[in-house]
Design a protein around this motif. Structure first.
Motif, PDB file in Angstrom:
ATOM      1  N   GLY A  48       0.811  -1.223   0.000  1.00 26.26           N
ATOM      2  CA  GLY A  48       0.000   0.000   0.000  1.00 26.26           C
ATOM      3  C   GLY A  48       0.838   1.264   0.000  1.00 26.26           C
ATOM      4  N   LYS A  49       2.149   1.139   0.150  1.00 22.03           N
ATOM      5  CA  LYS A  49       3.025   2.324   0.132  1.00 22.03           C
ATOM      6  C   LYS A  49       3.938   2.237  -1.082  1.00 22.03           C
ATOM      7  CE  LYS A  49       0.772   3.298   2.955  1.00 22.03           C
ATOM      8  NZ  LYS A  49      -0.050   4.069   3.849  1.00 22.03           N
ATOM      9  N   THR A  50       3.608   3.025  -2.112  1.00 21.07           N
ATOM     10  CA  THR A  50       4.390   3.001  -3.353  1.00 21.07           C
ATOM     11  C   THR A  50       5.124   4.328  -3.542  1.00 21.07           C
ATOM     12  OG1 THR A  50       2.577   3.874  -4.716  1.00 21.07           O
ATOM     13  CG2 THR A  50       2.638   1.490  -4.407  1.00 21.07           C
ATOM     14  N   TRP A  51       6.166   4.260  -4.371  1.00 19.49           N
ATOM     15  CA  TRP A  51       6.938   5.485  -4.687  1.00 19.49           C
ATOM     16  C   TRP A  51       6.050   6.511  -5.374  1.00 19.49           C
ATOM     17  CZ3 TRP A  51      11.392   6.383  -2.464  1.00 19.49           C
ATOM     18  CH2 TRP A  51      12.193   5.300  -2.062  1.00 19.49           C
ATOM     19  N   GLY A 107       3.551   5.220   9.770  1.00 13.48           N
ATOM     20  CA  GLY A 107       2.342   4.560  10.282  1.00 13.48           C
ATOM     21  C   GLY A 107       2.249   3.132   9.776  1.00 13.48           C
ATOM     22  N   SER A 108       2.537   2.933   8.480  1.00 13.90           N
ATOM     23  CA  SER A 108       2.474   1.584   7.908  1.00 13.90           C
ATOM     24  C   SER A 108       3.585   0.698   8.464  1.00 13.90           C
ATOM     25  CB  SER A 108       2.571   1.648   6.386  1.00 13.90           C
ATOM     26  OG  SER A 108       1.412   2.256   5.862  1.00 13.90           O
ATOM     27  N   LEU A 109       4.756   1.308   8.669  1.00 10.40           N
ATOM     28  CA  LEU A 109       5.863   0.565   9.283  1.00 10.40           C
ATOM     29  C   LEU A 109       5.414   0.018  10.651  1.00 10.40           C
ATOM     30  CD1 LEU A 109       9.153   0.287   8.918  1.00 10.40           C
ATOM     31  CD2 LEU A 109       9.183   2.035  10.669  1.00 10.40           C
ATOM     32  N   ASP A 117      -1.903  -6.520   8.577  1.00  8.73           N
ATOM     33  CA  ASP A 117      -1.637  -6.558   7.143  1.00  8.73           C
ATOM     34  C   ASP A 117      -2.074  -5.270   6.463  1.00  8.73           C
ATOM     35  OD1 ASP A 117      -0.463  -9.049   7.132  1.00  8.73           O
ATOM     36  OD2 ASP A 117      -2.400 -10.085   6.979  1.00  8.73           O
ATOM     37  N   ARG A 118      -1.579  -5.105   5.233  1.00  4.48           N
ATOM     38  CA  ARG A 118      -1.914  -3.926   4.437  1.00  4.48           C
ATOM     39  C   ARG A 118      -3.441  -3.757   4.355  1.00  4.48           C
ATOM     40  NH1 ARG A 118      -2.024  -3.119  -1.926  1.00  4.48           N
ATOM     41  NH2 ARG A 118      -3.120  -1.154  -1.873  1.00  4.48           N
ATOM     42  N   GLY A 119      -3.883  -2.531   4.686  1.00  5.88           N
ATOM     43  CA  GLY A 119      -5.309  -2.225   4.619  1.00  5.88           C
ATOM     44  C   GLY A 119      -6.041  -2.538   5.916  1.00  5.88           C
TER      45      GLY A 119
END
Ligand code: CTP
Ligand code: MG
Length: 187
Positions: A48-51, A107-109, A117-119
């Motif tokens: 969910g975290k892209t460049w 936050g995702s880290l 999990d993602r989401g």
């Protein structure tokens, strides 16, 4: 400045921090920032975290911040509604926008370390990760600006208005993103 003016200007000045999260959904896609890598069996940031989401979101926030600086100059120039003089106004806008996306990534880290999990939902963290990031970076870059607008005078009304508005805006935008098919879940 009255409490109401302070509350409204407090929201207005945070526009560059509010935009990136929603914009990231539109710009997202492609290579994840962690390039798919895991640490101790769990993804570092997740898909969910892209460049593209990071730089697209932060650039969109900085760009709208630039417009906000221009509007502030045109209509009320200095004072509590302004971002300050050039070039420090640019530094503030960029710090708010990039700090917002940095906070989102941190936050995702944390979510991945917690085994979410993602989401997956983590109340409070999901809504305020970017707030903490934006405030932290702007404090590093120009603490004077933050204190002047969000602490001194009636500035705290602005800070409170912002903190109250964030989860409401966050929710509203995510429901729209979900309905548009840009998000898998409405949060
Ligand atoms: N997004 C992106 N790159 C970023 C941030 C967001 O591509 N740096 C996009 C992704 O498509 C993501 C969506 O915006 O799924 C929504 O963002 P967010 O809710 O923050 O991500 P989640 O998918 O919920 O992942 P996480 O659990 O890590 O928060
Ligand atoms: Mg999410």
């Amino acid at each position: 400045m009255s409490p109401l003016d302070a509350a409204l200007s407090g929201l207005w000045l945070m526009v560059p921090a509010l935009v990136p999260n929603s914009a990231a959904v539109l710009f997202g896609g492609g290579a994840p920032i962690d390039l798919g890598r895991s640490w101790r069996g769990k993804r570092i940031l997740g898909d969910g975290k892209t460049w593209c989401g990071f730089f697209g979101g932060a650039s969109a926030g900085a760009f709208l911040g630039l417009i906000a600086v221009g509007l502030s100059e045109m209509f009320c120039a200095q004072g509590a509604w302004g971002y300050g003089d050039f070039p420090s106004s640019m530094a503030v806008v960029v710090a708010l926008a990039f700090g917002s996306m940095l906070g989102d990534s941190v936050g995702s880290l944390l979510k991945r370390r917690l085994g979410v999990d993602r989401g997956g939902k983590v109340p409070v963290l999901d809504q305020y990760n970017f707030v903490v990031g934006a405030i932290a970076l702007v404090l590093l870059v120009d603490s004077r600006w933050f204190v002047e607008h969000y602490v001194e005078g009636n500035g705290l009304y602005g800070l409170i208005a912002f903190l109250v508005a964030v989860p409401l805006l966050h929710r509203g935008v995510n429901v729209i993103g979900y309905k548009l098919g840009k998000k898998d879940v409405p949060w």
